[in-house]
Structures are given as C-alpha cells and as structure tokens.
Motif scaffolding. Sequence first.
Motif, PDB file in Angstrom:
ATOM      1  N   HIS A  30     -41.002   2.160 -17.622  1.00 45.30           N
ATOM      2  CA  HIS A  30     -40.539   3.090 -18.839  1.00 45.30           C
ATOM      3  C   HIS A  30     -40.123   1.203 -20.190  1.00 45.30           C
ATOM      4  O   HIS A  30     -38.927   0.667 -19.515  1.00 45.30           O
ATOM      5  CB  HIS A  30     -39.248   3.476 -18.868  1.00 45.30           C
ATOM      6  N   THR A  31     -41.031   2.051 -20.955  1.00 45.27           N
ATOM      7  CA  THR A  31     -41.064   0.394 -22.211  1.00 45.27           C
ATOM      8  C   THR A  31     -39.812   0.156 -22.638  1.00 45.27           C
ATOM      9  O   THR A  31     -39.465  -1.519 -22.153  1.00 45.27           O
ATOM     10  CB  THR A  31     -42.051   0.384 -22.895  1.00 45.27           C
ATOM     11  N   ALA A  32     -38.732   0.875 -22.743  1.00 45.77           N
ATOM     12  CA  ALA A  32     -37.168   1.187 -23.599  1.00 45.77           C
ATOM     13  C   ALA A  32     -36.686   1.316 -23.127  1.00 45.77           C
ATOM     14  O   ALA A  32     -35.449   0.985 -22.829  1.00 45.77           O
ATOM     15  CB  ALA A  32     -37.690   1.517 -25.016  1.00 45.77           C
ATOM     16  N   ASP A  33     -36.184   2.687 -22.083  1.00 46.78           N
ATOM     17  CA  ASP A  33     -35.137   2.720 -21.017  1.00 46.78           C
ATOM     18  C   ASP A  33     -35.569   2.892 -19.822  1.00 46.78           C
ATOM     19  O   ASP A  33     -36.273   2.542 -19.242  1.00 46.78           O
ATOM     20  CB  ASP A  33     -35.509   4.629 -22.271  1.00 46.78           C
ATOM     21  N   LYS A  71     -35.959   5.165 -16.186  1.00 50.60           N
ATOM     22  CA  LYS A  71     -36.636   6.206 -15.666  1.00 50.60           C
ATOM     23  C   LYS A  71     -36.396   6.091 -14.653  1.00 50.60           C
ATOM     24  O   LYS A  71     -36.036   5.374 -13.538  1.00 50.60           O
ATOM     25  CB  LYS A  71     -38.023   6.333 -16.115  1.00 50.60           C
ATOM     26  N   GLU A 110     -33.742  22.341 -16.228  1.00 54.87           N
ATOM     27  CA  GLU A 110     -33.667  21.333 -16.725  1.00 54.87           C
ATOM     28  C   GLU A 110     -32.824  21.039 -18.163  1.00 54.87           C
ATOM     29  O   GLU A 110     -32.132  19.917 -18.074  1.00 54.87           O
ATOM     30  CB  GLU A 110     -34.706  21.158 -17.537  1.00 54.87           C
ATOM     31  N   ALA A 111     -32.506  21.792 -18.571  1.00 50.94           N
ATOM     32  CA  ALA A 111     -31.169  21.852 -19.062  1.00 50.94           C
ATOM     33  C   ALA A 111     -30.203  22.064 -18.270  1.00 50.94           C
ATOM     34  O   ALA A 111     -28.989  20.641 -19.131  1.00 50.94           O
ATOM     35  CB  ALA A 111     -30.887  23.319 -20.101  1.00 50.94           C
ATOM     36  N   ASP A 160     -31.770   7.316 -22.300  1.00 43.64           N
ATOM     37  CA  ASP A 160     -31.917   6.844 -23.642  1.00 43.64           C
ATOM     38  C   ASP A 160     -30.959   5.220 -23.455  1.00 43.64           C
ATOM     39  O   ASP A 160     -29.638   6.083 -23.511  1.00 43.64           O
ATOM     40  CB  ASP A 160     -31.848   7.736 -24.847  1.00 43.64           C
ATOM     41  N   TYR A 176     -30.077  18.027 -17.746  1.00 42.92           N
ATOM     42  CA  TYR A 176     -29.853  17.218 -19.029  1.00 42.92           C
ATOM     43  C   TYR A 176     -28.673  17.123 -18.927  1.00 42.92           C
ATOM     44  O   TYR A 176     -27.341  16.497 -19.182  1.00 42.92           O
ATOM     45  CB  TYR A 176     -30.518  17.529 -19.819  1.00 42.92           C
ATOM     46  N   ALA A 187     -27.932   8.080 -24.370  1.00 41.05           N
ATOM     47  CA  ALA A 187     -27.881   9.686 -23.547  1.00 41.05           C
ATOM     48  C   ALA A 187     -28.722  10.024 -22.634  1.00 41.05           C
ATOM     49  O   ALA A 187     -29.896   9.188 -22.373  1.00 41.05           O
ATOM     50  CB  ALA A 187     -28.700  10.149 -24.998  1.00 41.05           C
ATOM     51  N   ALA A 188     -28.891  11.079 -22.296  1.00 40.13           N
ATOM     52  CA  ALA A 188     -30.206  12.337 -21.344  1.00 40.13           C
ATOM     53  C   ALA A 188     -31.161  12.315 -22.375  1.00 40.13           C
ATOM     54  O   ALA A 188     -30.751  12.077 -23.263  1.00 40.13           O
ATOM     55  CB  ALA A 188     -29.606  12.880 -20.597  1.00 40.13           C
ATOM     56  N   THR A 189     -32.399  12.566 -21.666  1.00 39.35           N
ATOM     57  CA  THR A 189     -33.360  13.007 -22.491  1.00 39.35           C
ATOM     58  C   THR A 189     -33.946  13.657 -21.801  1.00 39.35           C
ATOM     59  O   THR A 189     -33.334  13.914 -20.227  1.00 39.35           O
ATOM     60  CB  THR A 189     -34.380  11.875 -22.840  1.00 39.35           C
ATOM     61  N   TYR A 190     -34.904  14.614 -22.417  1.00 37.60           N
ATOM     62  CA  TYR A 190     -35.888  15.734 -21.986  1.00 37.60           C
ATOM     63  C   TYR A 190     -36.984  14.714 -21.144  1.00 37.60           C
ATOM     64  O   TYR A 190     -37.957  15.758 -20.683  1.00 37.60           O
ATOM     65  CB  TYR A 190     -36.075  16.892 -22.357  1.00 37.60           C
ATOM     66  N   ALA A 191     -37.150  13.649 -22.206  1.00 39.63           N
ATOM     67  CA  ALA A 191     -38.490  13.194 -21.440  1.00 39.63           C
ATOM     68  C   ALA A 191     -38.913  12.950 -20.380  1.00 39.63           C
ATOM     69  O   ALA A 191     -37.891  12.327 -19.725  1.00 39.63           O
ATOM     70  CB  ALA A 191     -38.934  11.659 -22.659  1.00 39.63           C
ATOM     71  N   GLU A 192     -39.906  13.134 -20.023  1.00 43.14           N
ATOM     72  CA  GLU A 192     -40.568  13.539 -18.582  1.00 43.14           C
ATOM     73  C   GLU A 192     -40.016  13.847 -17.495  1.00 43.14           C
ATOM     74  O   GLU A 192     -40.327  13.721 -16.129  1.00 43.14           O
ATOM     75  CB  GLU A 192     -40.604  11.948 -18.130  1.00 43.14           C
TER      76      GLU A 192
END
Lengths: 471, 137
Positions: B11-14, B16, B61-62, B136, B65, B114-119
């Motif tokens: 992942h470019t910045a974070d 995964k 999902e929640a 993140d 997260y 942080a956690a994220t919902y991304a992907e």
Amino acid sequence: MIKKIAENIWQIEKEGKMNVPITVYASEQLLEKIKQDKTLEQAKNMAMMTGVVKHVVVLPDSHQGYGACIGGVSAYDLNKGVISPGQTGYDINCGVRLLALNLSKKEFLKKREQVLNDLYKTVPSGVGKGSELKFNDKELDEILEKGLQWAFDKGYATKEDVEHIEDKGRIEGADASKVSQKAKARGRDQLGTIGSGNHFLEIQEVEEIFDKKISNIFGLENEGQIVVMIHTGSRGLGHQTASDYIHKMEKEYGFKDLPDRELACAPIESRLGKEYRAAMAAAANFAFVNRQFITYQVRKSFEKYFPGTRVKVVYDIAHNIAKFEEFEIDGKKVILCVHRKGATRSLGPGRIEISKDYRKVGQPIFIPGSMGTASYVLVGTEKAREISFASTAHGAGRLLSRTYAKNNLSSDKIIKNLKERDIMIKAGSKKGVLEEAPEAYKDVNEVVRVSNELGIGNIVAKLRPLAVMKG
Amino acid sequence: MKKQKFEFFEHTADIKFRAYGKNLEEAFENSASAFSFHVSRGGKIKSNKIKEINLEGADLEALFYGFLDELIYLLDAEGFIVVKAKLSIDENKLKGKLYGDEVKKYKDLDHVKAATYAEMYLKKVKTGWEVQAVLDV
C-alpha cells in the motif's frame, strides 16, 4: 478517460455518479506515478459526494490514501454539502512550522551534535515516549479551545509567534466538550512530541534564495542561515476525534449511498456537522500548541549552545483540515467548506486571513522533501484561488510502500548516504529510517517545479537538511 | 504446511494486512497478531499483562474497525501493546482477553494513527474466515 488540457493540467470528465469533473495538476512524469495506485479512483469517489462544487483537485504529490486520496482537495456548498473526516485525514491539522534563526551554518556546525542530542532528549519522538508536560482536564480543555492564546498566556509563545500561525493558532468555534474522553486520554501526554512515521524535526540551512524580496519579508535573509522545520500534527487526540466522528456520522446518516464507507459524512449545517466542526477546531488547536511546545524546546536548546540566538516563527501551516473560505463560483462570491488532505493552503497577496506582516506578498507555504532531501519555501498566489481552491502540494508524496522499502532497501546504506552528504541523523528506529528512505518518495524538486510552473505556489527558497531527528 | 495467520500487502502510504482463521474469532485474534507484528516491527512482545475487551459494532465491519481502534487506544492511552488475543464473537458483539505488555519496556516500536474502512472486508472462505484492513500509520 484522462485528457491533457494544458501543460501540467489534466482532466477527467464527469461520468457515472460523479457530480463534478476532476482536475489533476501534474507533469507527465508525476502523472505516470499517480496512475500506478488508486489515487484517481479515490478522486472519482470524492467527485461523487453530495454538494461538491466545481471540481475535485488532485495535486502533483498525490498518492493513494484511504477514503480520499492524499493531495486531494474538494470544496462543498454550505447548504447542500457535507463535512467528512475521511477527506481531511485522521491527523487533524497535521502541518509544518518553520523557524528562522539569526545563526549561520558555519557557527551551527561547531555544535551540531550537541544541539541534536539535546533536542532528542527534550522533544520526545517515537511510540510510548510521553511528554514531560502533564495537564489536568481543565488545562487540556483550555488548550483545545484557546490554542495559541493559551500558550501565549502561559508564557510558551510570544506575540509574534501568534501572529505568524495560520488562524493565529486558534480556530474559532472550538469546543472541548465535543472531543471524547477517549481522544483526550490518547493525547493527554503527547503535547510537545513528534510521533513516528513521516514526522520529523530538521535543522536546515537556506541553500538557495529564488525571490530575495519575499524571502527577506519571511525572515530568510541569506544563504547559509539556519532554519528549523517541524512536521507533526494533533497526535492521538486528533486521530481518535476523526475516528469517533466517522462512527457517529455513519450511524446517523448511513453509508450505503457512499462510494466508500471511509467517506462517512454529515451535512455541514446539521447538528452533527457543526459538532464535528467544533471538535475538528479543538483538535487543530491542540496541534498548533503541540508545534508551539516543540518550538519552546528548540529555543531552549539553541539558547543553551548559542546564547542570544533569536528564533523567529516564520509561519505554521495546516495540511490536513477543512476550512471555510470565500471563492468565486460562476461569477458569484460564496463561502465554501474546503477539505484539504495532504494539501497546503495557498493564499495570494491581500487576503485578510494572512498575517499582516506577509499580507502584501502572500502566505508562506512549506513543502518538506523526504528525509535527507531538500525542502522548499513557496508563496501563495491568486492563481491558486482561481484554479485549485487556493491549494498546492504538501510534500514529496510517497511512491513506494513501506513493505517494499523494508524488503528492498538497507538502513545502513541510507545512513551512510546521509553521512556522505554531511547530514546527521538521530532516530529511534533503524527500521523507521528505512521506511522513510528518500527512494520511497517522489522527487520533491519535480513537485515544486510543477507548482511553480502552474503558478499555484511560487518558489521563494530552497532548504537543505543538516541534522534530522525522527521517531 | 501450516496456514499463515496473517500477511501484509503493498500500500503506497499505509499498512494493509489480511488475517485468516478457521472461524471469525480466530481471524480477529490473528488480526491482533498482525497489529502487534507491525507495532513491534516484528520483534518479540511478552505476555505480562491482560486486558479485558468488550465491544459492540453496528455490523461486522464496524466491529472490526472498533476492535482495531481499541488496540490503538490501549497503545496510546494506556501504554499497552497487544501480542495475543482470545476472543468470542456473538453477532456483532465481541468479548475476551488481550495479552500483552507495557509499551515503555520496548524501544523500537512503530505507531498506528487509526483504523480505516478503506479496502476493508470480512468474508467466509472455504477454510473459515478471511479479513482485511488498512491502518493509517
């Protein structure tokens, strides 16, 4: 389909569920890199949001983020639009502060190691390294609501410091009661700390001045002058605030209609929208005070080794935040809620938001390079207001993943390479250094060149690192 | 061959990661191990302390997260780094124990913002469950 409109300007027309087109500001070389990850897909998602106006802007240093891309700007109509934590980033008011010293490189180099070691002790970095400064609930609430005004009242800041910070270091409407106890618990002992990842403190020299008149006004008077750059944000307090409100927003407004759950949002003028605005302002104030405490320590260190040194705050900018600013849309003046995520505000001459010391020339902009490479000082322009919602790039922009960097680069080589270029580094973690290797980033020179060529941020001076401190 | 508990992806910045388990509980437990692996930069964390965990999410999902968010909270606010989790999940409720140690005992740690919902996804597969998240950092 992306098509070239002019030199360094590309457009993706409105299609499918998009409400507005996307404008990408990049050279061909940078665009090739932008196309390699999910940046443009995320920009398309941003363009599908309710109440988004004119276009979504993708800046030269853009790369894939979560929800919105990094280096992405979107603006919303106040009546129809939304406010969205995922479009400003978890690190609310992550930003850059630059300090100018009346000290020459020649003098500094004599005691470089002592200064760096001293700062490494007084400015905690890395994980679990709390600050010496402890605050009770009441004090923390005051910091959140008053920002730099609090720091000034307590003697941590001068009047000139306050003048030289975006929004004078205090965003109006901040309400500490809208920040959760959980967020406060995470941030409580993190004031005055750098954190980890790409955050840093660098002692640099002014290597080259491109605009003598403006650099003088900014206090960057000659080549070889020492400056200090601080890159950090609102630490755990801000991160938790963004997470808290993403949950509140998806609970109240759902997420089924959103292109990405991470883009959870609330109407700007709704109760929850206003609450987030108050919480975001509080977290932003926390970040301003965080950078102020670091400034306070920098002053103490330099006073110790170079008594009488004057440390002036050039400016302090936020590159992860939503702001309410005036723009002209279809010939009409309107206030928009501009979301900048990894984007620096670029305001041209005359804007009242800018400190009166700089109002005649425009707002200072700082674009840090990757570890051990050049950083730049730019100045905001009127052109940026016209074409990029008064925004330009915020850094070099990541290119390689941390995993790739760890598996393919060597930290010893990186440190040796820095040493060869006479850059001293003090870092808590060798692996951390590896992840932030210059090779993992795009070329900051190219990012700045494009910004300058487009006129959305004009080059004033180039800075070169002499000593780097990382978590 | 023993199946991998978790894997990291580009992942470019974070950050995964994907975690696997014969059931959902195990996939969550292995997510805690992935989180720990990232924070400790692959180093060894001792299991000297225990924290109770009790969470509820609007959906799976929640919940996922919220679980990752809790691990970050414990790291920042309570100076606790997880190494292992023992969980039970009923619908969208999770409870159990986290095993780990005090952050201040370790030098070379990495952070998570942080956690994220991304992907993010949680899905049933032939061998049990597979979950994915982006952090993140």
